[in-house]
Motif scaffolding. Structure first.
Motif, short mmCIF file in Angstrom:
data_model
loop_
_atom_site.label_atom_id
_atom_site.label_comp_id
_atom_site.label_asym_id
_atom_site.label_seq_id
_atom_site.Cartn_x
_atom_site.Cartn_y
_atom_site.Cartn_z
N ALA A 1 38.80 39.06 138.82
CA ALA A 1 37.67 39.97 138.60
C ALA A 1 37.63 41.06 139.66
N GLU A 2 37.93 40.70 140.89
CA GLU A 2 37.95 41.66 141.99
C GLU A 2 39.03 42.73 141.76
N ILE A 3 40.21 42.29 141.33
CA ILE A 3 41.29 43.23 141.03
C ILE A 3 40.88 44.17 139.91
N ARG B 1 35.96 50.98 126.00
CA ARG B 1 35.13 52.00 126.66
C ARG B 1 34.92 51.72 128.13
N GLY B 2 35.98 51.31 128.81
CA GLY B 2 35.92 51.08 130.25
C GLY B 2 35.42 49.71 130.66
N THR B 3 34.93 48.92 129.72
CA THR B 3 34.51 47.56 130.03
C THR B 3 35.71 46.64 129.83
N VAL B 4 36.09 45.97 130.90
CA VAL B 4 37.23 45.07 130.87
C VAL B 4 36.73 43.65 130.67
N GLN B 5 37.30 42.96 129.69
CA GLN B 5 36.97 41.57 129.45
C GLN B 5 38.19 40.73 129.84
N LEU B 6 37.96 39.80 130.74
CA LEU B 6 39.00 38.88 131.18
C LEU B 6 38.77 37.54 130.51
N SER B 7 39.84 36.93 130.01
CA SER B 7 39.74 35.61 129.41
C SER B 7 41.02 34.84 129.70
N VAL C 1 45.36 47.04 134.91
CA VAL C 1 44.85 45.74 135.37
C VAL C 1 45.95 44.69 135.29
N LYS C 2 46.68 44.65 134.19
CA LYS C 2 47.76 43.67 134.03
C LYS C 2 48.84 43.87 135.09
N ASP D 1 35.30 36.12 131.62
CA ASP D 1 35.21 34.92 130.78
C ASP D 1 36.36 33.95 131.06
N ILE D 2 36.93 34.02 132.24
CA ILE D 2 38.04 33.13 132.61
C ILE D 2 37.47 31.74 132.88
#
Length: 103
Positions: free
Chosen positions: A83-85, A64-70, A43-44, A98-99
């Protein structure tokens, strides 16, 4: 003396390696930890390749496959693109966005 310095360096490296592979409380295997680290790196990397998203301003964590963005985005377009990426990245099951948008 030289051997002592090398031994200390190697034991420090081994300790670092062991800590780096530690599994957190909610993960059940080292394999899951490695998978999550791989997803985060993917993702990065995709953020870094995208001109819309600031890879430095947005943090990525995976469990566990859940990506959290902040972090902070300059606009809703950047927030939504991040989020789309993330959703389009192999290994991602869900995305928690959570951005915050910086005024």
């Amino acid at each position: 003396m030289k051997h002592t310095a090398v031994s200390l360096a190697l034991s420090g490296l081994l300790a670092f390696t062991a800590v780096g592979c530690a599994v957190t409380r909610d993960q059940s295997t080292v394999g899951e930890y490695v998978d999550d680290a791989t997803v985060t790196a993917r993702v990065k990397a995709r953020f870094a390749d995208d001109p819309t998203v600031s890879a430095l301003a947005i943090s990525v964590e995976t469990l566990r496959g859940t990506v959290q963005l902040s972090g902070f985005a300059k606009s809703s377009t950047e927030r939504n693109r991040a989020a789309e990426i993330a959703r389009g990245t192999p290994g991602v099951r869900t995305v928690k966005n959570d951005i915050a948008i910086r005024p």
